[in-house]
Design a protein around this motif. Structure first.
Motif, PDB file in Angstrom:
ATOM      1  N   ALA A   1     -36.235 -16.035  26.689  1.00 17.96           N
ATOM      2  CA  ALA A   1     -36.967 -15.034  25.917  1.00 17.96           C
ATOM      3  C   ALA A   1     -37.943 -14.238  26.784  1.00 17.96           C
ATOM      4  CB  ALA A   1     -37.710 -15.703  24.764  1.00 17.96           C
ATOM      5  N   GLY A   2     -38.080 -14.621  28.072  1.00 12.10           N
ATOM      6  CA  GLY A   2     -38.913 -13.869  28.998  1.00 12.10           C
ATOM      7  C   GLY A   2     -40.357 -14.340  29.084  1.00 12.10           C
ATOM      8  N   ASP A   3     -40.696 -15.453  28.444  1.00 17.79           N
ATOM      9  CA  ASP A   3     -42.076 -15.960  28.487  1.00 17.79           C
ATOM     10  C   ASP A   3     -42.160 -17.041  29.562  1.00 17.79           C
ATOM     11  OD1 ASP A   3     -44.625 -16.914  28.074  1.00 17.79           O
ATOM     12  OD2 ASP A   3     -44.464 -16.918  25.879  1.00 17.79           O
ATOM     13  N   ARG A   4     -42.303 -16.611  30.804  1.00 16.43           N
ATOM     14  CA  ARG A   4     -42.280 -17.526  31.948  1.00 16.43           C
ATOM     15  C   ARG A   4     -43.467 -18.489  31.948  1.00 16.43           C
ATOM     16  NH1 ARG A   4     -38.172 -15.037  31.920  1.00 16.43           N
ATOM     17  NH2 ARG A   4     -36.989 -14.222  33.644  1.00 16.43           N
ATOM     18  N   THR A   5     -44.641 -18.010  31.517  1.00 16.43           N
ATOM     19  CA  THR A   5     -45.833 -18.866  31.519  1.00 16.43           C
ATOM     20  C   THR A   5     -45.633 -20.056  30.593  1.00 16.43           C
ATOM     21  OG1 THR A   5     -47.229 -16.964  32.010  1.00 16.43           O
ATOM     22  CG2 THR A   5     -48.318 -18.919  31.100  1.00 16.43           C
ATOM     23  N   ARG A   6     -45.197 -19.800  29.375  1.00 15.45           N
ATOM     24  CA  ARG A   6     -44.966 -20.899  28.430  1.00 15.45           C
ATOM     25  C   ARG A   6     -43.777 -21.747  28.861  1.00 15.45           C
ATOM     26  NH1 ARG A   6     -46.483 -17.304  23.609  1.00 15.45           N
ATOM     27  NH2 ARG A   6     -48.627 -17.934  23.237  1.00 15.45           N
ATOM     28  N   ALA A   7     -42.806 -21.134  29.503  1.00 21.33           N
ATOM     29  CA  ALA A   7     -41.662 -21.902  29.999  1.00 21.33           C
ATOM     30  C   ALA A   7     -42.129 -22.938  31.019  1.00 21.33           C
ATOM     31  CB  ALA A   7     -40.622 -20.970  30.618  1.00 21.33           C
ATOM     32  N   ARG A   8     -42.997 -22.522  31.945  1.00 24.40           N
ATOM     33  CA  ARG A   8     -43.503 -23.450  32.964  1.00 24.40           C
ATOM     34  C   ARG A   8     -44.348 -24.557  32.326  1.00 24.40           C
ATOM     35  NH1 ARG A   8     -43.789 -18.649  35.968  1.00 24.40           N
ATOM     36  NH2 ARG A   8     -45.916 -18.253  35.265  1.00 24.40           N
ATOM     37  N   GLU A   9     -45.231 -24.178  31.386  1.00 23.38           N
ATOM     38  CA  GLU A   9     -46.069 -25.175  30.713  1.00 23.38           C
ATOM     39  C   GLU A   9     -45.210 -26.202  29.972  1.00 23.38           C
ATOM     40  OE1 GLU A   9     -48.605 -22.988  28.056  1.00 23.38           O
ATOM     41  OE2 GLU A   9     -49.640 -21.971  29.693  1.00 23.38           O
ATOM     42  N   THR A  10     -44.214 -25.712  29.262  1.00 23.96           N
ATOM     43  CA  THR A  10     -43.359 -26.598  28.476  1.00 23.96           C
ATOM     44  C   THR A  10     -42.491 -27.458  29.384  1.00 23.96           C
ATOM     45  OG1 THR A  10     -43.363 -24.924  26.735  1.00 23.96           O
ATOM     46  CG2 THR A  10     -41.720 -26.664  26.555  1.00 23.96           C
ATOM     47  N   MET A  11     -42.054 -26.911  30.509  1.00 24.80           N
ATOM     48  CA  MET A  11     -41.254 -27.705  31.451  1.00 24.80           C
ATOM     49  C   MET A  11     -42.111 -28.811  32.050  1.00 24.80           C
ATOM     50  SD  MET A  11     -38.219 -28.195  32.605  1.00 24.80           S
ATOM     51  CE  MET A  11     -37.268 -26.703  32.409  1.00 24.80           C
ATOM     52  N   ARG A  12     -43.380 -28.520  32.359  1.00 23.75           N
ATOM     53  CA  ARG A  12     -44.267 -29.579  32.857  1.00 23.75           C
ATOM     54  C   ARG A  12     -44.401 -30.691  31.819  1.00 23.75           C
ATOM     55  NH1 ARG A  12     -47.014 -25.305  35.526  1.00 23.75           N
ATOM     56  NH2 ARG A  12     -48.352 -24.866  33.740  1.00 23.75           N
ATOM     57  N   ARG A  13     -44.504 -30.308  30.549  1.00 24.60           N
ATOM     58  CA  ARG A  13     -44.582 -31.295  29.467  1.00 24.60           C
ATOM     59  C   ARG A  13     -43.294 -32.120  29.411  1.00 24.60           C
ATOM     60  NH1 ARG A  13     -46.914 -32.755  24.684  1.00 24.60           N
ATOM     61  NH2 ARG A  13     -45.521 -33.163  22.944  1.00 24.60           N
ATOM     62  N   ALA A  14     -42.155 -31.465  29.534  1.00 29.69           N
ATOM     63  CA  ALA A  14     -40.876 -32.177  29.504  1.00 29.69           C
ATOM     64  C   ALA A  14     -40.785 -33.175  30.658  1.00 29.69           C
ATOM     65  CB  ALA A  14     -39.711 -31.185  29.561  1.00 29.69           C
ATOM     66  N   ASN A  65     -40.202 -35.492  22.344  1.00 32.79           N
ATOM     67  CA  ASN A  65     -38.914 -35.764  22.968  1.00 32.79           C
ATOM     68  C   ASN A  65     -38.761 -34.833  24.161  1.00 32.79           C
ATOM     69  OD1 ASN A  65     -36.162 -35.766  23.671  1.00 32.79           O
ATOM     70  ND2 ASN A  65     -35.544 -36.239  21.574  1.00 32.79           N
ATOM     71  N   TRP A  66     -38.609 -35.398  25.351  1.00 37.52           N
ATOM     72  CA  TRP A  66     -38.537 -34.569  26.554  1.00 37.52           C
ATOM     73  C   TRP A  66     -37.320 -33.657  26.525  1.00 37.52           C
ATOM     74  CZ3 TRP A  66     -34.517 -34.346  29.911  1.00 37.52           C
ATOM     75  CH2 TRP A  66     -33.630 -35.434  29.950  1.00 37.52           C
ATOM     76  N   ARG A  67     -36.232 -34.111  25.898  1.00 41.18           N
ATOM     77  CA  ARG A  67     -35.008 -33.303  25.852  1.00 41.18           C
ATOM     78  C   ARG A  67     -35.257 -32.011  25.076  1.00 41.18           C
ATOM     79  NH1 ARG A  67     -34.280 -38.523  25.724  1.00 41.18           N
ATOM     80  NH2 ARG A  67     -32.688 -39.479  27.035  1.00 41.18           N
ATOM     81  N   VAL A  68     -35.934 -32.130  23.951  1.00 39.16           N
ATOM     82  CA  VAL A  68     -36.232 -30.958  23.129  1.00 39.16           C
ATOM     83  C   VAL A  68     -37.247 -30.065  23.845  1.00 39.16           C
ATOM     84  CG1 VAL A  68     -37.030 -30.176  20.874  1.00 39.16           C
ATOM     85  CG2 VAL A  68     -35.711 -32.278  21.043  1.00 39.16           C
ATOM     86  N   SER A  69     -38.210 -30.669  24.530  1.00 39.94           N
ATOM     87  CA  SER A  69     -39.175 -29.879  25.296  1.00 39.94           C
ATOM     88  C   SER A  69     -38.471 -29.131  26.427  1.00 39.94           C
ATOM     89  CB  SER A  69     -40.283 -30.776  25.854  1.00 39.94           C
ATOM     90  OG  SER A  69     -41.096 -31.254  24.817  1.00 39.94           O
ATOM     91  N   TYR A  70     -37.509 -29.774  27.074  1.00 37.78           N
ATOM     92  CA  TYR A  70     -36.737 -29.110  28.131  1.00 37.78           C
ATOM     93  C   TYR A  70     -35.986 -27.912  27.548  1.00 37.78           C
ATOM     94  CZ  TYR A  70     -33.197 -28.185  31.629  1.00 37.78           C
ATOM     95  OH  TYR A  70     -32.391 -27.556  32.550  1.00 37.78           O
ATOM     96  N   ARG A  71     -35.335 -28.134  26.421  1.00 38.37           N
ATOM     97  CA  ARG A  71     -34.583 -27.055  25.781  1.00 38.37           C
ATOM     98  C   ARG A  71     -35.513 -25.911  25.376  1.00 38.37           C
ATOM     99  NH1 ARG A  71     -29.504 -28.047  23.420  1.00 38.37           N
ATOM    100  NH2 ARG A  71     -30.167 -27.097  21.454  1.00 38.37           N
ATOM    101  N   LEU A  72     -36.712 -26.256  24.896  1.00 32.52           N
ATOM    102  CA  LEU A  72     -37.680 -25.223  24.517  1.00 32.52           C
ATOM    103  C   LEU A  72     -38.128 -24.435  25.744  1.00 32.52           C
ATOM    104  CD1 LEU A  72     -39.368 -23.961  22.217  1.00 32.52           C
ATOM    105  CD2 LEU A  72     -41.155 -25.629  22.784  1.00 32.52           C
ATOM    106  N   ALA A  73     -38.345 -25.131  26.850  1.00 33.04           N
ATOM    107  CA  ALA A  73     -38.733 -24.440  28.086  1.00 33.04           C
ATOM    108  C   ALA A  73     -37.647 -23.449  28.499  1.00 33.04           C
ATOM    109  CB  ALA A  73     -38.995 -25.453  29.199  1.00 33.04           C
ATOM    110  N   ARG A  74     -36.403 -23.856  28.406  1.00 36.32           N
ATOM    111  CA  ARG A  74     -35.295 -22.953  28.754  1.00 36.32           C
ATOM    112  C   ARG A  74     -35.255 -21.762  27.797  1.00 36.32           C
ATOM    113  NH1 ARG A  74     -33.468 -22.269  32.988  1.00 36.32           N
ATOM    114  NH2 ARG A  74     -31.343 -21.997  32.339  1.00 36.32           N
ATOM    115  N   ALA A  75     -35.493 -22.031  26.495  1.00 37.37           N
ATOM    116  CA  ALA A  75     -35.498 -20.948  25.508  1.00 37.37           C
ATOM    117  C   ALA A  75     -36.633 -19.965  25.784  1.00 37.37           C
ATOM    118  CB  ALA A  75     -35.601 -21.524  24.095  1.00 37.37           C
ATOM    119  N   TYR A  76     -37.807 -20.492  26.145  1.00 39.23           N
ATOM    120  CA  TYR A  76     -38.916 -19.617  26.533  1.00 39.23           C
ATOM    121  C   TYR A  76     -38.489 -18.745  27.717  1.00 39.23           C
ATOM    122  CZ  TYR A  76     -42.960 -21.427  23.853  1.00 39.23           C
ATOM    123  OH  TYR A  76     -43.859 -21.738  22.873  1.00 39.23           O
ATOM    124  N   ASP A  77     -37.833 -19.340  28.689  1.00 42.58           N
ATOM    125  CA  ASP A  77     -37.399 -18.602  29.867  1.00 42.58           C
ATOM    126  C   ASP A  77     -36.419 -17.497  29.485  1.00 42.58           C
ATOM    127  OD1 ASP A  77     -37.333 -18.229  32.761  1.00 42.58           O
ATOM    128  OD2 ASP A  77     -35.292 -19.013  32.643  1.00 42.58           O
TER     129      ASP A  77
END
Length: 167
Positions: free
Chosen positions: A141-154, A127-139
């Motif tokens: 939490a300070g994990d910019r690399t995973r935030a970018r990867e997850t946002m690309r997935r979203a 679900n892109w919505r949940v992936s978007y929310r996860l990317a924001r949560a990564y951000d």
């Protein structure tokens, strides 16, 4: 309270940001043109060192145009998702989280938010919505690399959803 002044203030902010981006892209374009001109002058010198330097300098504006276009394209895609998430009322609520004096969310609170959103994602990873929310949560939490990867997935999941809906 009248929503019209808030909407106009939001549009004013958008125009300022778009204007700033346009000015930066224009400045980069000018810089790339100057580099290209220098590159062709070096290549035209006919000397081996000049030609080698000219080719190297010519690669810089080509790489710069590619990076700039990719960055602007990604920013527009992220903004599209942010607008959809906002319209659907699915933004992460960070208003009650503990914050540092700088305004950043405290690490422990950000980690708790991340764990909550991670459980949502584990239940529905496509679900892109949940992936978007996860990317924001990564951000947060300070994990910019995973935030970018997850946002690309979203972005990819949302595009797939849109294509399936249109097709």
């Amino acid at each position: 309270m009248n929503a019209e002044p808030q909407a106009n203030a939001g549009r004013g902010e958008i125009f300022r940001v778009v204007g700033l981006i346009a000015a930066l892209v224009f400045a980069l374009g000018f810089y790339f043109l100057l580099l290209g001109r220098i590159a062709f002058a070096l290549i035209g010198s006919g000397e081996a060192a000049g030609i080698a330097l000219g080719v190297g300098v010519l690669l810089l504006p080509i790489l710069g145009v590619w990076v700039t276009a990719a960055t602007v394209r990604a920013a527009l895609a992220h903004q599209h998702l942010a607008r959809r998430i906002h319209e659907e009322g699915l933004e992460l609520d960070t208003s009650t989280l503990a914050r540092r004096p700088s305004g950043r969310i405290e690490r422990g609170a950000a980690d708790e938010l991340f764990e909550q959103v991670k459980r949502e994602w584990e239940a529905d990873p496509d679900n892109w919505r949940v992936s978007y929310r996860l990317a924001r949560a990564y951000d947060y939490a300070g994990d910019r690399t995973r935030a970018r990867e997850t946002m690309r997935r979203a972005v990819a999941l949302e595009k797939l959803e849109r294509e399936q809906r249109e097709g």
